[in-house]
Design a protein around this motif. Structure first.
Motif: not given
Length: 104
Positions: A48-67
Motif C-alpha cells: 500500500g502507501e507504506a512503500v513511499v518510505t521505501l522509495f528513497p532508500l532504493l539502491p542505485r544499482s537496481l536493475e529490476q523492481i517488482d511491485l
C-alpha cells in the motif's frame, strides 16, 4: 544479487527491519558489507502507501523492481515518479507495477 520478500517481511516490525537494511546499504555504514543489489522483488507484499518510505532508500544499482499486487495508488506513484525523475535509479530497466489500482 536478488532480494525477494514475501508478505510477512513487509508488515509491521519486519518492514522496519527491511527499511533499516536498505538504509545501511545506502549509507555504506554500520560495518555491514555492501551489496550490489540488482533485483528487488516485493510482489504481493500488500505494501500500500507504506512503500513511499521505501522509495528513497532504493539502491542505485537496481536493475529490476517488482511491485506487482501491492495496492499502490496515486501517492505511491507520485513518490516513485520523484525518485525516477531525479535519476536516482539510473540502471533500472524493468519495473513491474501490474495488479495495482494506481489511481486516486
Amino acid at each position: 544479487k536478488t532480494l525477494k520478500c514475501g508478505p510477512h517481511v513487509c508488515k509491521d516490525a519486519c518492514l522496519s527491519v527491511l527499511l533499516d537494511f536498505l538504509r545501511l546499504q545506502a549509507s555504506g555504514g554500520g560495518g555491514a558489507p555492501s551489496l550490489c543489489l540488482k533485483t528487488l522483488n516485493l510482489a504481493s507484499c500488500d505494501l500500500g502507501e507504506a512503500v513511499v518510505t521505501l522509495f528513497p532508500l532504493l539502491p542505485r544499482s537496481l536493475e529490476q523492481i517488482d511491485l506487482s499486487g501491492n495496492r499502490l495508488r496515486s501517492e505511491a506513484m507520485e513518490a516513485l515518479g520523484s525518485v525516477l525523475s531525479f535519476g536516482w535509479l539510473p540502471n533500472l530497466v524493468s519495473l513491474n507495477l501490474s495488479d495495482n489500482p494506481l489511481g486516486p
